[in-house]
Design a protein around this motif. Structure first.
Motif, PDB file in Angstrom:
ATOM      1  N   ARG A 197       0.856  -1.078   0.074  1.00 53.09           N
ATOM      2  CA  ARG A 197       0.064   0.052   0.176  1.00 53.09           C
ATOM      3  C   ARG A 197       0.883   1.220  -0.091  1.00 53.09           C
ATOM      4  NH1 ARG A 197      -5.467  -0.579   1.740  1.00 53.09           N
ATOM      5  NH2 ARG A 197      -6.188  -2.857   2.258  1.00 53.09           N
ATOM      6  N   ILE A 198       0.568   2.135  -0.912  1.00 51.04           N
ATOM      7  CA  ILE A 198       1.141   3.389  -0.985  1.00 51.04           C
ATOM      8  C   ILE A 198      -0.016   4.406  -0.668  1.00 51.04           C
ATOM      9  CG2 ILE A 198       2.635   5.019  -2.134  1.00 51.04           C
ATOM     10  CD1 ILE A 198       3.942   2.557  -1.640  1.00 51.04           C
ATOM     11  N   GLY A 199      -0.100   4.921   0.529  1.00 48.91           N
ATOM     12  CA  GLY A 199      -1.169   5.840   0.813  1.00 48.91           C
ATOM     13  C   GLY A 199      -1.059   7.285   1.393  1.00 48.91           C
ATOM     14  N   ILE A 200      -2.020   7.874   1.692  1.00 48.61           N
ATOM     15  CA  ILE A 200      -2.092   9.143   2.218  1.00 48.61           C
ATOM     16  C   ILE A 200      -3.002   9.180   3.131  1.00 48.61           C
ATOM     17  CG2 ILE A 200      -2.405  11.594   1.644  1.00 48.61           C
ATOM     18  CD1 ILE A 200      -1.412  11.018  -1.328  1.00 48.61           C
ATOM     19  N   ARG A 201      -2.582   9.841   4.272  1.00 49.47           N
ATOM     20  CA  ARG A 201      -3.778  10.200   5.455  1.00 49.47           C
ATOM     21  C   ARG A 201      -3.715  11.672   5.598  1.00 49.47           C
ATOM     22  NH1 ARG A 201      -0.962   5.633   9.443  1.00 49.47           N
ATOM     23  NH2 ARG A 201      -1.632   3.944   8.722  1.00 49.47           N
ATOM     24  N   PRO A 202      -4.883  12.397   4.971  1.00 49.20           N
ATOM     25  CA  PRO A 202      -4.926  13.673   4.853  1.00 49.20           C
ATOM     26  C   PRO A 202      -5.081  14.273   6.405  1.00 49.20           C
ATOM     27  CG  PRO A 202      -6.857  12.769   4.076  1.00 49.20           C
ATOM     28  CD  PRO A 202      -5.991  11.491   4.157  1.00 49.20           C
ATOM     29  N   SER A 203      -5.405  13.561   7.267  1.00 52.92           N
ATOM     30  CA  SER A 203      -5.651  14.429   8.539  1.00 52.92           C
ATOM     31  C   SER A 203      -4.519  14.711   9.210  1.00 52.92           C
ATOM     32  CB  SER A 203      -6.671  13.470   9.374  1.00 52.92           C
ATOM     33  OG  SER A 203      -5.877  12.166   9.788  1.00 52.92           O
TER      34      SER A 203
END
Length: 407
Positions: free
Chosen positions: A296-302
């Protein structure tokens, strides 16, 4: 050779710098009879990088090396490469959780303006990286031909528990170490390459008949980011030339909660994607997928974090430290979007986020037929306004490391 052997035996337990030259393009080498040319009577004096300096103090050779356990870069000058004179030292500073190794010192124009040229000092660290194990950090500042002065030091290095997010890292992944640049590259480019591995598990990775490879060569530039000079990295353009089998594009792809498989997918490809956050707590890509496996290559915007989750990336059992979820700080663009470019090889992924302001490199060892590409969202929705997948015919040409690692 007898004199060399006797000298080596007498110097056992210490490290010094010696001189050798080649007259046939590097096939054979002649050792200088007066070796070593620089001796500090130290057991941890290593990794010289030599370049030609031209400036107000004059024109001469400059060597940067390290006193590894003192977290110190030492700088010397020479007119002939044989007699060396101490100029200055830099450090400790910023991250000092492990030994310092493989320094480099070079100029870069800020935002392409030669009148605003600054100097970068890079130094690699093992262990003590932001996600564990080996990594490299950099400082931006001024070099007057004698001493380097940093503008971006955030701590004096007296504590090994520095706020690692505040330091400037060459790469936030587990597998980019000992990075050094080339002098006098064509077209004035500053090109850098790193060892794609980590000393935590470097001698155990499941590859044969080679062990370790180098990263793709990166072109380095210096840009202003939120009022501060920051390094920006991109893969050298040569990797994109004449190597594609197919190109697929999608526009305004809606990412509802869950996993959404895309057609195609290949072990070797380039992915370029822009994400617009919606209500999702996390969104991103799953690469080299098969069944429930995938990276997984992800982004957590919070909290503005980039994530590389390789806890289901395939073979992870060869070392306890390998399975990991690594993160890096990642600020959105002014319109709130996030842009990623991924270079995926058969056992690696190199991520370049926000035009190379943040990079993250990781080894992965999926099954050979694990090639599925997916988008995903957790806790809500997101959108991919632009997605481009370029399938490559062959893996990029790399330099393989030795089968047996030693230090």
């Amino acid at each position: 050779m007898s004199r060399w052997s006797a000298s080596s035996s007498a110097r056992r337990g210490t490290q010094a710098q010696s001189l050798a030259w080649s007259s046939d393009g590097g096939y054979t080498w002649t050792k200088h009879q007066g070796n070593p040319v620089l001796d500090r009577n130290s057991a941890e004096f290593r990794d010289p990088k030599v370049f030609r300096y031209n400036g107000p103090p004059g024109s001469y050779w400059v060597m940067v090396a390290v006193e590894a356990k003192e977290h110190k870069v030492v700088i010397y000058s020479s007119d002939n490469l044989r007699e060396w004179h101490y100029l200055s030292s830099f450090g400790p500073a910023n991250a000092t959780g492990g030994v310092w190794e493989c320094p480099d010192l070079f100029p870069l124009p800020l935002d392409g303006d030669e009148e605003q040229t600054k100097w970068l000092l890079t130094v690699n660290l093992n262990p003590g990286g932001p996600n564990g194990g080996s990594d490299g950090q950099y400082f931006v500042g001024h070099f007057d031909g004698v001493a380097f002065t940093s503008e971006t030091t955030v701590t004096d290095g007296s504590s090994q528990t520095a706020e690692l997010d505040a330091c400037h890292w060459l790469d936030w992944g587990r597998d980019y170490y000992a990075a050094v640049s080339f002098n006098n590259a064509p077209d004035g480019r500053r090109l850098m390459v790193g060892w794609m591995n980590n000393w935590q598990y470097g001698a155990a990775i499941p590859t044969w008949p080679w062990r370790s490879s180098m990263s793709l060569v990166r072109e380095m530039s210096l840009v202003t980011d939120r009022g501060q000079p920051r390094l920006s990295q991109r893969v050298a353009d040569e990797y994109r030339k004449g190597n594609s089998l197919s190109v697929n594009t999608w526009s305004d792809f809606p990412i509802d909660e869950g996993i959404h498989h895309l057609d195609g997918g290949a072990p070797v490809e380039i992915i370029e994607v822009t994400f617009s956050p919606g209500s999702a707590e996390e969104f991103g890509l799953i690469i080299r997928g098969k069944g429930t496996d995938g990276t997984r290559i992800g982004i957590r915007p919070s909290n503005n974090r980039l994530i590389m989750d390789r806890t289901r990336s395939g073979n992870m059992e060869f070392h306890d430290a390998f399975a990991s979820t690594d993160t890096a700080p990642l600020e959105p663009a002014s319109d709130g979007s996030y842009t990623l470019t991924l270079f995926i090889d058969r056992c690696s992924v190199e991520v370049f986020a926000q035009n190379g302001r943040v990079t993250m490199t990781g080894l992965i060892f999926p099954e050979p037929d694990s090639a599925r590409l997916s988008l995903y969202a957790r806790g809500g929705t997101a959108t991919a306004p632009c997605l481009k997948v370029t399938r490559l015919a062959e893996p990029p040409v790399r330099i393989a490391g030795p089968l047996v690692l030693s230090r």
